[in-house]
Design a protein around this motif. Structure first.
Motif, PDB file in Angstrom:
ATOM      1  N   ALA A  60      10.177   2.441 -11.081  1.00 40.24           N
ATOM      2  CA  ALA A  60       9.741   3.826 -11.042  1.00 40.24           C
ATOM      3  C   ALA A  60       8.691   4.101 -12.366  1.00 40.24           C
ATOM      4  O   ALA A  60       7.920   4.911 -11.812  1.00 40.24           O
ATOM      5  N   LEU A  61       8.987   3.673 -13.333  1.00 38.69           N
ATOM      6  CA  LEU A  61       8.143   3.881 -14.337  1.00 38.69           C
ATOM      7  C   LEU A  61       6.675   3.381 -13.938  1.00 38.69           C
ATOM      8  O   LEU A  61       5.721   3.912 -14.409  1.00 38.69           O
ATOM      9  N   ALA A  62       6.712   2.143 -13.522  1.00 39.90           N
ATOM     10  CA  ALA A  62       5.216   1.701 -12.992  1.00 39.90           C
ATOM     11  C   ALA A  62       4.666   2.449 -11.918  1.00 39.90           C
ATOM     12  O   ALA A  62       3.429   2.491 -11.862  1.00 39.90           O
ATOM     13  N   LEU A  63       5.393   2.946 -11.158  1.00 39.79           N
ATOM     14  CA  LEU A  63       4.903   3.744 -10.250  1.00 39.79           C
ATOM     15  C   LEU A  63       4.297   5.138 -10.839  1.00 39.79           C
ATOM     16  O   LEU A  63       3.246   5.413 -10.411  1.00 39.79           O
ATOM     17  N   LEU A  64       5.099   5.668 -11.689  1.00 41.37           N
ATOM     18  CA  LEU A  64       4.609   6.722 -12.430  1.00 41.37           C
ATOM     19  C   LEU A  64       3.428   6.730 -13.198  1.00 41.37           C
ATOM     20  O   LEU A  64       2.370   7.610 -13.200  1.00 41.37           O
ATOM     21  N   PHE A  65       3.056   5.566 -13.737  1.00 38.45           N
ATOM     22  CA  PHE A  65       2.012   5.180 -14.365  1.00 38.45           C
ATOM     23  C   PHE A  65       0.840   4.666 -13.368  1.00 38.45           C
ATOM     24  O   PHE A  65      -0.284   4.977 -13.672  1.00 38.45           O
ATOM     25  N   GLY A  66       1.177   3.747 -12.555  1.00 37.79           N
ATOM     26  CA  GLY A  66       0.083   3.038 -11.684  1.00 37.79           C
ATOM     27  C   GLY A  66      -0.762   4.085 -10.691  1.00 37.79           C
ATOM     28  O   GLY A  66      -1.828   4.156 -10.390  1.00 37.79           O
ATOM     29  N   VAL A  67       0.154   4.745 -10.053  1.00 40.10           N
ATOM     30  CA  VAL A  67      -0.232   5.723  -9.013  1.00 40.10           C
ATOM     31  C   VAL A  67      -1.336   6.715  -9.433  1.00 40.10           C
ATOM     32  O   VAL A  67      -2.508   6.674  -8.858  1.00 40.10           O
ATOM     33  N   PRO A  68      -0.846   7.380 -10.333  1.00 42.16           N
ATOM     34  CA  PRO A  68      -2.217   8.285 -10.917  1.00 42.16           C
ATOM     35  C   PRO A  68      -3.376   7.549 -11.400  1.00 42.16           C
ATOM     36  O   PRO A  68      -4.402   8.022 -11.395  1.00 42.16           O
TER      37      PRO A  68
END
Length: 151
Positions: A60-68
């Motif tokens: 979830a945190l990787a998605l939170l950082f990676g997508v933006p």
């Protein structure tokens, strides 16, 4: 080039067996002494739960950082966008062991790794802790960024 159907089925079956082997082993451990409920609440199930908790939080945190980050580098006219894209890949060049040592040093320098007594906050090194999820999320967000940028 197309593979025969039997080879594809065989390869996916082998992959499934290898991927499910740990869960099958846990199941057989629970059946070893009968079907008592106490056999199913053993330590391996708690370890599996902790692993799922860590994987979910860090993903979830990787998605939170990676997508933006992918959106900023690929879809906007960000100043030096290519340089930012390369800079965001740097965590992939650092071995995970060094990530853990750096985070541990940062927590120790902040005075958060002292002796634990009653009333102290929980340790940052327990499964599902914010620190554990943050370490893995920061280390592997470039993989999410690369996937989203390619899409």
């Amino acid at each position: 080039m197309s593979f025969p159907r039997w080879l594809t089925v065989w390869a996916w079956s082998l992959f499934g067996l290898i991927a499910l082997a740990p869960v099958l082993r846990l199941t057989t451990l629970g059946w070893a002494d009968g079907f008592a409920l106490s056999n199913w609440t053993a330590i391996p199930w708690r370890l599996l739960g902790a692993s799922v908790l860590i994987a979910g939080g860090s993903s979830a945190l990787a998605l939170l950082f990676g997508v933006p980050c992918a959106w900023l580098c690929a879809r906007t006219d960000l100043w030096a966008g290519k340089a930012w894209s390369v800079a965001c890949l740097i965590p992939l060049l650092i071995p995970p062991y060094l990530h853990a040592l750096a985070w541990k040093k940062a927590w120790a320098d902040a005075g958060l790794l002292g002796k634990r007594v009653r009333g102290d906050p929980p340790s940052p090194w327990t499964p599902g802790s914010a620190s554990g999820d943050c370490r893995l999320g920061c280390a592997y967000f470039p993989l999410v960024m690369l996937s989203c940028s390619a899409g």
